[in-house]
Enzyme design. Sequence first.
Site, PDB file in Angstrom:
ATOM      1  NE  ARG A  12      -4.254  -1.599   0.333  1.00 45.04           N
ATOM      2  CZ  ARG A  12      -4.396  -2.747  -0.315  1.00 45.04           C
ATOM      3  NH1 ARG A  12      -3.423  -3.145  -1.119  1.00 45.04           N
ATOM      4  NH2 ARG A  12      -5.482  -3.487  -0.162  1.00 45.04           N
ATOM      5  CG  ASP A  44       1.603  -2.512  -8.500  1.00 47.06           C
ATOM      6  OD1 ASP A  44       1.495  -2.262  -9.715  1.00 47.06           O
ATOM      7  OD2 ASP A  44       0.735  -3.130  -7.858  1.00 47.06           O
ATOM      8  CD  GLU A  46      -2.765   3.176  -5.933  1.00 45.61           C
ATOM      9  OE1 GLU A  46      -3.746   2.533  -6.346  1.00 45.61           O
ATOM     10  OE2 GLU A  46      -1.776   2.663  -5.381  1.00 45.61           O
ATOM     11  CG  HIS A  63      -2.932  -0.889  -7.212  1.00 46.21           C
ATOM     12  ND1 HIS A  63      -3.332  -0.124  -6.140  1.00 46.21           N
ATOM     13  CD2 HIS A  63      -2.969  -2.182  -6.766  1.00 46.21           C
ATOM     14  CE1 HIS A  63      -3.603  -0.897  -5.099  1.00 46.21           C
ATOM     15  NE2 HIS A  63      -3.387  -2.155  -5.463  1.00 46.21           N
ATOM     16  CB  VAL A  64      -1.272  -3.846 -13.006  1.00 48.19           C
ATOM     17  CG1 VAL A  64      -2.215  -2.755 -13.484  1.00 48.19           C
ATOM     18  CG2 VAL A  64       0.180  -3.498 -13.357  1.00 48.19           C
ATOM     19  CB  SER A  65       1.798  -6.125  -8.424  1.00 48.97           C
ATOM     20  OG  SER A  65       0.990  -5.871  -7.296  1.00 48.97           O
TER      21      SER A  65
END
Length: 360
Positions: free
Chosen positions: A273, A297, A302, A321-323
């Site tokens: 986070r 990430d 965001e 934020h696609v991990s």
Amino acid sequence: MSTGASMHDTSLPGGPGEQPLDAPKVPILVNFTLSDQYLAEIEAVDPRVEVLRGYERADDDARARGEEASVVEGDALLKMVRRAEVLFSFRFPVEWLDNAPDLKWVQLASAGSDHMLREGVFLKRPDLILTTASGVHEIPISEHILAMILHFSRGFNIAARNQAQSKWERYRADEAYDKKVCMVGYGPIARRAATMCKALGMVVVSVRASIAEQQPSFEAVDRFYPPAELNDVLAQSDYVVVAAPRTPQSERMIGKSQFEAMKEGAVLVNISRGALVDEAAMIEALQGGKLKGAALDVFEREPLREDSPLWKMPNVLITPHVSGSNPHYDRRVTDLFCDNLARYLKGEQLRNKVESERGY
């Protein structure tokens, strides 16, 4: 019947498949898009299960426009909320709890529950069972972590920049082998990443709150440290992977003093986070040369602001934020939910139960 912390009183005599014909239904509101195949698997867990779908399938015309489903809203949704005993969703407005008298268990489709805790889910309903999808992301995110480490160890940040400029410039690459990586947190993602890093010949250490609690893959970690020794561990680590849950105690745990303590030339990886890292202090460490790089990430805000200096830093790798992204998510989260649903109906302890006291 088990005496575990997630006990409830909804199990019926005879267990699944043996209940009387007039056994009460267990309405389950699925409030995110799942295919009919997965909904059928949920219904097949037990004859008592009744799936309430919080979205409508698109018709042929809508699918031709690229639409797959639309959410149910208004009175139709409220009617399902009022009936639901179980909610399967990524998130939901806590105000729903005022209109959900029969709701006993919420299975989140996300690995984190911090967003629901901050919105006061347990203040409104202290007896609510809340479980997460922790573990369904461990394969893609652990691979993401490894890719981020190799990105900097092999100098791919330099190669990508030069390629964009049609510039042929040989550079000296490094190795991950024998480098020390510190996992801040040791949940399912960090455990798998630790095993992968160990396979590369890296020295793996971890800082975790529950240092005495045994977990799988402990053999991949050379040594565990308590949070009080975080700065000492950072001073020895070439790579720092932030993989801890967000709690009031972990917010900004990587701040100015931690960046000052870090080993010169270290790389920070954050897939947890954004709130766990002081972004301003990180930018200062990157600009000042204390950090070799950062692979990020997640961010404090965001989407990341267009005017953030991180976008233009050559030593920063940004993924939006696609991990956790992967083609198998629905399969894995449905399997987890079906397993937990079977446990719930038998009065057994549930997997990934959130404890309000510890915040995850």
